[in-house]
Design an enzyme around this catalytic site. Sequence first.
Site, PDB file in Angstrom:
ATOM      1  N   MET A 209       0.852  -1.193   0.000  1.00 27.03           N
ATOM      2  CA  MET A 209       0.000   0.000   0.000  1.00 27.03           C
ATOM      3  C   MET A 209       0.881   1.235   0.000  1.00 27.03           C
ATOM      4  O   MET A 209       1.834   1.315   0.771  1.00 27.03           O
ATOM      5  CB  MET A 209      -0.903   0.038   1.237  1.00 27.03           C
ATOM      6  CG  MET A 209      -2.101  -0.875   1.188  1.00 27.03           C
ATOM      7  SD  MET A 209      -3.359  -0.420   2.423  1.00 27.03           S
ATOM      8  CE  MET A 209      -2.578  -0.994   3.913  1.00 27.03           C
ATOM      9  N   HIS A 210       0.558   2.189  -0.886  1.00 27.84           N
ATOM     10  CA  HIS A 210       1.317   3.438  -0.881  1.00 27.84           C
ATOM     11  C   HIS A 210       0.494   4.638  -1.311  1.00 27.84           C
ATOM     12  O   HIS A 210       0.920   5.772  -1.147  1.00 27.84           O
ATOM     13  CB  HIS A 210       2.541   3.317  -1.800  1.00 27.84           C
ATOM     14  CG  HIS A 210       2.195   3.301  -3.261  1.00 27.84           C
ATOM     15  ND1 HIS A 210       1.727   2.177  -3.892  1.00 27.84           N
ATOM     16  CD2 HIS A 210       2.239   4.276  -4.205  1.00 27.84           C
ATOM     17  CE1 HIS A 210       1.513   2.448  -5.170  1.00 27.84           C
ATOM     18  NE2 HIS A 210       1.801   3.720  -5.392  1.00 27.84           N
ATOM     19  N   ARG A 211      -0.708   4.414  -1.852  1.00 28.61           N
ATOM     20  CA  ARG A 211      -1.479   5.539  -2.386  1.00 28.61           C
ATOM     21  C   ARG A 211      -2.054   6.390  -1.254  1.00 28.61           C
ATOM     22  O   ARG A 211      -2.477   5.871  -0.230  1.00 28.61           O
ATOM     23  CB  ARG A 211      -2.586   5.051  -3.315  1.00 28.61           C
ATOM     24  CG  ARG A 211      -2.029   4.378  -4.543  1.00 28.61           C
ATOM     25  CD  ARG A 211      -3.039   4.214  -5.654  1.00 28.61           C
ATOM     26  NE  ARG A 211      -2.408   3.499  -6.769  1.00 28.61           N
ATOM     27  CZ  ARG A 211      -1.674   4.067  -7.708  1.00 28.61           C
ATOM     28  NH1 ARG A 211      -1.467   5.366  -7.694  1.00 28.61           N
ATOM     29  NH2 ARG A 211      -1.130   3.337  -8.666  1.00 28.61           N
ATOM     30  N   ARG A 244       6.598   6.040   2.126  1.00 28.97           N
ATOM     31  CA  ARG A 244       5.432   6.880   2.440  1.00 28.97           C
ATOM     32  C   ARG A 244       4.602   6.261   3.566  1.00 28.97           C
ATOM     33  O   ARG A 244       4.112   6.947   4.466  1.00 28.97           O
ATOM     34  CB  ARG A 244       4.563   7.043   1.186  1.00 28.97           C
ATOM     35  CG  ARG A 244       3.193   7.643   1.459  1.00 28.97           C
ATOM     36  CD  ARG A 244       2.316   7.541   0.230  1.00 28.97           C
ATOM     37  NE  ARG A 244       2.581   8.590  -0.729  1.00 28.97           N
ATOM     38  CZ  ARG A 244       2.081   9.816  -0.640  1.00 28.97           C
ATOM     39  NH1 ARG A 244       1.303  10.141   0.372  1.00 28.97           N
ATOM     40  NH2 ARG A 244       2.354  10.712  -1.542  1.00 28.97           N
TER      41      ARG A 244
END
Length: 364
Positions: A209-211, A244
Amino acid sequence: MVKITLVAGARPNFMKIAPIIHSLQRHITKGAKLNFRLVHTGQHYDKKMSGDFFDQLNIPEPDANLGAGGGSQAEQTAAVMIAFEKELLANKPDLVIVVGDVTSTLACSITAKKLCIDVAHVEGGIRSGDLTMPEEINRMVTDSISDHFFTTSEIANQNLLNSGVAQERIHYVGNTMIDTLLANRSKFTKPEGELFDALEAKKYFVLTMHRPANVDQEGQLKAMIDAIIEGSQNMPIFFPVHPRTAKSLENLGITYSNLHMVDPLGYLEFNYLVENAFAVITDSGGITEEASVMNVPCLTLRDNTERAETIHLGTNELVGTNPQNLAPFMGKLMKGKWKSYQGIPLWDGKTAERIVGKILEIYG
């Protein structure tokens, strides 16, 4: 002599340019009048996020590294444009090839066109319709000024035609990321470390997950991870943590016995995990392509996708960004009722050869 400048900026670009470089090298060895420079914009500058990929994918050291990493989207765009303009003025090519949809793709295409240099966009024409995603803006702007489009699907072709691009500028060639996947599949390597020694094939999840929609709000991130844990039936989950995401996870102090947060992995190690996983849960576009071709179930934590072919013909399903949506998908998965890969046209490992062949046809 056809002079080409090939641009790589962020991690996904490296898988897309590697087969193009190898194809160019083969044609040059056989006497083709081609010359290329590889420019790394430096957008991703962490060793695990870039350097390992050059080593593992046998990409030569860049002819230039623009060192434009860090900062906001606007700062990165400006830094890449300033540095790339100097690069092009010093080494003017006939064609600039940009790949994908990262900040560097946008910045380098604009810079080249303002110097009246042709631009070819590899992976042109894909659309999510979601203007909250920086990548969608990057795609739209790049496609609005590119001269040639190397596309991955009929859907992308139609998107370009709908926007007024002439048919003769659209070249349906396939997916260079899949070239890289198929060329390296026999080299996939189990990650090192005690944690991975006990891996059992098809008995663990891979999570990425990074969005911003998933990781920037800590409450949303915690709720999504809680939902994943609940649906996993205590199966191990390996979560290579994007920089992030790491900041948010630190603040939340999330700990579950079956959730293993690990550093970003090299290409060969990460795809070993994916190939042998029970399923992949992700908000990445590229991973949905790789998982589909390897026939691994894929759950996408997004409300839309620019890679619709992975849903129609692949193993991907859109879960959405609401954690409550996850349970029925996990239930279906656990019952063994997931769909299989149907085969996506031209995703056959020969895309880069088609691209270089077309370049020679146009510019040779």
